[in-house]
Design a protein around this motif. Structure first.
Motif, PDB file in Angstrom:
ATOM      1  N   GLN A 294       0.824  -1.207   0.000  1.00 55.06           N
ATOM      2  CA  GLN A 294       0.000   0.000   0.000  1.00 55.06           C
ATOM      3  C   GLN A 294       0.861   1.261   0.000  1.00 55.06           C
ATOM      4  O   GLN A 294       0.543   2.243  -0.678  1.00 55.06           O
ATOM      5  CB  GLN A 294      -0.934  -0.031   1.212  1.00 55.06           C
ATOM      6  N   VAL A 295       1.951   1.256   0.752  1.00 53.68           N
ATOM      7  CA  VAL A 295       2.857   2.404   0.775  1.00 53.68           C
ATOM      8  C   VAL A 295       3.488   2.611  -0.600  1.00 53.68           C
ATOM      9  O   VAL A 295       3.598   3.753  -1.092  1.00 53.68           O
ATOM     10  CB  VAL A 295       3.937   2.219   1.852  1.00 53.68           C
ATOM     11  N   ALA A 296       3.909   1.530  -1.228  1.00 51.29           N
ATOM     12  CA  ALA A 296       4.509   1.642  -2.565  1.00 51.29           C
ATOM     13  C   ALA A 296       3.517   2.236  -3.558  1.00 51.29           C
ATOM     14  O   ALA A 296       3.886   3.071  -4.404  1.00 51.29           O
ATOM     15  CB  ALA A 296       4.976   0.264  -3.032  1.00 51.29           C
ATOM     16  N   ARG A 297       2.271   1.847  -3.456  1.00 48.94           N
ATOM     17  CA  ARG A 297       1.240   2.381  -4.359  1.00 48.94           C
ATOM     18  C   ARG A 297       0.962   3.848  -4.067  1.00 48.94           C
ATOM     19  O   ARG A 297       0.670   4.622  -4.979  1.00 48.94           O
ATOM     20  CB  ARG A 297      -0.033   1.546  -4.221  1.00 48.94           C
TER      21      ARG A 297
ATOM     22  N   GLU B 274      -0.360   5.755  -7.426  1.00 48.57           N
ATOM     23  CA  GLU B 274      -1.498   4.888  -7.741  1.00 48.57           C
ATOM     24  C   GLU B 274      -2.630   5.079  -6.744  1.00 48.57           C
ATOM     25  O   GLU B 274      -3.807   4.972  -7.100  1.00 48.57           O
ATOM     26  CB  GLU B 274      -1.038   3.426  -7.751  1.00 48.57           C
ATOM     27  N   LEU B 275      -2.272   5.370  -5.469  1.00 51.97           N
ATOM     28  CA  LEU B 275      -3.263   5.701  -4.452  1.00 51.97           C
ATOM     29  C   LEU B 275      -3.162   7.184  -4.130  1.00 51.97           C
ATOM     30  O   LEU B 275      -2.069   7.719  -3.918  1.00 51.97           O
ATOM     31  CB  LEU B 275      -3.009   4.907  -3.171  1.00 51.97           C
TER      32      LEU B 275
ATOM     33  N   PHE C 209      -5.467   6.590   0.564  1.00 53.59           N
ATOM     34  CA  PHE C 209      -4.468   6.015   1.461  1.00 53.59           C
ATOM     35  C   PHE C 209      -4.819   6.228   2.930  1.00 53.59           C
ATOM     36  O   PHE C 209      -4.419   5.446   3.796  1.00 53.59           O
ATOM     37  CB  PHE C 209      -3.101   6.642   1.146  1.00 53.59           C
ATOM     38  N   LEU C 210      -5.589   7.283   3.214  1.00 57.39           N
ATOM     39  CA  LEU C 210      -5.895   7.676   4.592  1.00 57.39           C
ATOM     40  C   LEU C 210      -6.402   6.523   5.449  1.00 57.39           C
ATOM     41  O   LEU C 210      -5.818   6.240   6.504  1.00 57.39           O
ATOM     42  CB  LEU C 210      -6.895   8.831   4.583  1.00 57.39           C
TER      43      LEU C 210
ATOM     44  N   ASN D  18      -2.905   1.253  10.387  1.00 60.82           N
ATOM     45  CA  ASN D  18      -1.561   0.861  10.782  1.00 60.82           C
ATOM     46  C   ASN D  18      -0.882   1.902  11.669  1.00 60.82           C
ATOM     47  O   ASN D  18       0.349   1.943  11.768  1.00 60.82           O
ATOM     48  CB  ASN D  18      -0.717   0.597   9.537  1.00 60.82           C
ATOM     49  N   GLY D  19      -1.682   2.756  12.306  1.00 59.53           N
ATOM     50  CA  GLY D  19      -1.157   3.694  13.291  1.00 59.53           C
ATOM     51  C   GLY D  19      -0.355   4.838  12.725  1.00 59.53           C
ATOM     52  O   GLY D  19       0.441   5.446  13.442  1.00 59.53           O
ATOM     53  N   LEU D  20      -0.559   5.170  11.437  1.00 59.56           N
ATOM     54  CA  LEU D  20       0.242   6.208  10.797  1.00 59.56           C
ATOM     55  C   LEU D  20      -0.605   7.454  10.572  1.00 59.56           C
ATOM     56  O   LEU D  20      -1.605   7.420   9.853  1.00 59.56           O
ATOM     57  CB  LEU D  20       0.792   5.701   9.465  1.00 59.56           C
TER      58      LEU D  20
END
Length: 556
Positions: free
Chosen positions: A22-25, A30-31, A36-37, A43-45
């Motif tokens: 997901q981070v790479a996208r 791509e996201l 992404f939110l 994941n606590g970010l």
């Protein structure tokens, strides 16, 4: 302490791999950030003012020395050399590069840690007191049930999209050091007249915009029904909680709207569908988890009292530290040691450097059984230290700034990161805390004042729990400027209370003088060794109002 089984390990490592993709996208575009939110929050970010912030769970506040060294390495290699411990037994890293988050999560997974459900509208980190398992006044150890709740609530699909965040705390001692009345569900664990574990269940507590103390919904609940009863509460909340207004979405608003009796009837009706079903706990499952919390191999140490007493007599500064920073232990010859993260204005409350973390990890191995606890007050705890070793530990802690003898005193300030970091904050918290610490640096004066808690929040979300501080400070926005509202009379524990607003707010520059005048008023009206909160309760707010507004000639 508990160690992951195959299911725990598989779940955490699979989540790391998923989030790496997901981070790479997100980085590739791509996201979008909007897409992404929800993924990063799971994941606590967080995305804060200056950078991403990663919040890591420390379930029921327990860490191994290996885990603490890993947190130190993350602070050094991926942040700016420190971490911030929170009031809910988490650690936050404030300067995180998005591309590095998957590697950080993998490092955490390797030592049985994660950041899952430290954010979002889900069941958050399960908390209890920092002295669980060792406190002299403990009725029984709450950690096995806390761990069972952690396992049950982690990625439980039914409760991942609640109306709002949801917090659960347990206490099982004569004194409530877990602030259970300030949680969505507060659980008090005790034994009945025949020795069976029972639970007193409270619901609807919470601070924030609408501070409310939790109300009792059930007495004498058998421990086997823990999960099914908590599930019934969550189902009622999930079904009836508001989703149209996030400010009215917490369970406390639902309980207040329905009334505790009507809410209890809803829960009892729901529970009838769950009671005695698959969620009921068995003795075998309890013992499987409880085995991870077996009593350490304590030695018989009665002979150490003479050496300890000699050290107290010879070193007044050590004796003062011992009087404030030690918690009575259930095993003779041992003490639980609180390491203050509030040495003064040079360090924000709750901030601990990588070097300090590594030192504490070393002390946990050298003086205990390799375990560290995180306290609700943002301090660190070594739960099992021989009294004969206390003087040596004190010397080491003093050398790295972790031996201030102010536990439970005015400068043992609880504070959120505030406007220096948080994008939600109305005002800064850290400079206010530092200014007050600078004003009250005289340790002898602090000890003369006695027990006095001061909590600071940078906004109405109340992450600094200002409502339950004997003195509470809330940052507010007035025409784009930072101002601070003062409350008095808050308290946590068995006699929990919400503070009352003194009057109009003050500028940042005025706050240290205001606190000084509040303290002077307390000293003038105090009877004997009376605590601050008891004086406030006895004389009311008026004498404090008169003193703090006298300079401006203002009538509150």
């Amino acid at each position: 302490m508990y160690h992951y089984d195959d299911y725990d390990r598989a779940l955490v490592f699979e989540r790391v791999a998923q989030f790496r993709d997901q981070v790479a996208r997100r980085i590739s575009g791509e996201l979008s950030e909007e897409e992404f939110l929800p993924l990063r929050l799971q994941n606590g970010l967080y995305l804060q003012k200056h950078a991403y912030m990663l919040r890591v769970a420390i379930p029921y506040g327990t860490l191994s020395s290996t885990q603490l060294r890993t947190l130190a390495r993350i602070a050094r290699e991926h942040d700016r050399g420190y971490g911030h411990f929170t009031t809910r037994q988490n650690i936050q890293f404030n300067w995180i590069d998005l591309a590095e988050v998957p590697d950080i999560l993998e490092q955490l997974a390797e030592v049985e840690m994660h950041a899952i459900q430290t954010s979002g509208n889900c069941v958050r980190n399960i908390t209890t007191e920092a002295f669980a398992g060792v406190a002299a006044d403990e009725l029984l150890d709450p950690r096995p049930l806390a761990e069972i709740l952690r396992q049950w609530s982690t990625i439980n699909p039914e409760f991942l999209f609640l109306p709002r965040k949801f917090k659960i705390a347990l206490c099982a001692a004569e004194q409530d050091r877990a602030a259970i009345q300030m949680h969505d569900i507060g659980l008090y664990l005790y034994r009945d007249e025949v020795g069976e574990m029972r639970l007193r269940v409270m619901v609807g507590g919470g601070l924030g915009r609408t501070p409310i103390l939790g109300l009792q919904i059930r007495e004498g609940l058998h421990w086997r029904h823990l999960l099914s009863y908590v599930e019934a509460i969550l189902r009622v909340y999930n079904r009836h909680g508001r989703r149209d207004n996030k400010y009215k979405a917490r369970i406390k608003i639902l309980v207040k709207a329905l009334g505790i009796e009507a809410f209890a009837r809803e829960v009892e009706a729901e529970w009838q569908h769950l009671k005695d079903g698959p969620a009921e706990l068995t003795e075998a499952e309890y013992q499987r988890v409880a085995a991870s919390f077996d009593t350490p191999p304590y030695a018989r140490l009665h002979h150490t009292y003479l050496e300890y007493g000699t050290r107290l007599a010879e070193a007044p500064e050590f004796a003062r530290w011992a009087a404030r920073n030690l918690q009575p232990h259930k095993v003779p010859g041992y003490a639980a040691v609180v390491l203050s993260t509030k040495p003064g204005p040079e360090s924000p409350p709750g901030d601990v450097t990588a070097e300090q973390m590594e030192a504490v990890a070393d002390w946990a191995d050298a003086f205990g059984f390799g375990e560290i606890r995180i306290a609700h007050e943002q301090n660190l705890v070594l739960p099992d230290v021989r009294k004969a070793d206390l003087h040596a530990l004190w010397q080491k802690a003093r050398a790295v700034g972790l031996a201030t003898s102010n536990i439970g005193l005015l400068t043992d300030i609880i504070a959120c990161p505030g406007g220096d970091y948080c994008s939600l904050a109305n005002a800064k918290s850290i400079p206010i805390a530092q200014a007050i610490q600078a004003r009250f640096e005289d340790i002898e004066r602090l000890h003369d004042l006695g027990e006095l808690s001061l909590n600071i929040s940078g906004c109405m979300n109340a992450c600094g729990h200002h409502h339950i501080g004997n003195i509470g400070i809330l940052g507010v926005d007035k025409g784009g400027s930072e101002w601070y509202q003062i409350t008095l009379g808050g308290a946590q524990g068995m006699a929990s209370a919400l503070g009352k607003v003194v009057g109009p707010s003050f500028s940042a520059e005025e706050v240290p003088d205001v606190i000084e005048r509040i303290v002077e008023t307390f000293v003038d009206y105090r009877e004997g060794e009376e605590r601050f909160v008891d004086t406030v309760q006895r004389i009311g707010l008026e004498p404090f109002k008169e003193r703090v507004y006298a300079k401006a000639g203002e009538v509150a």
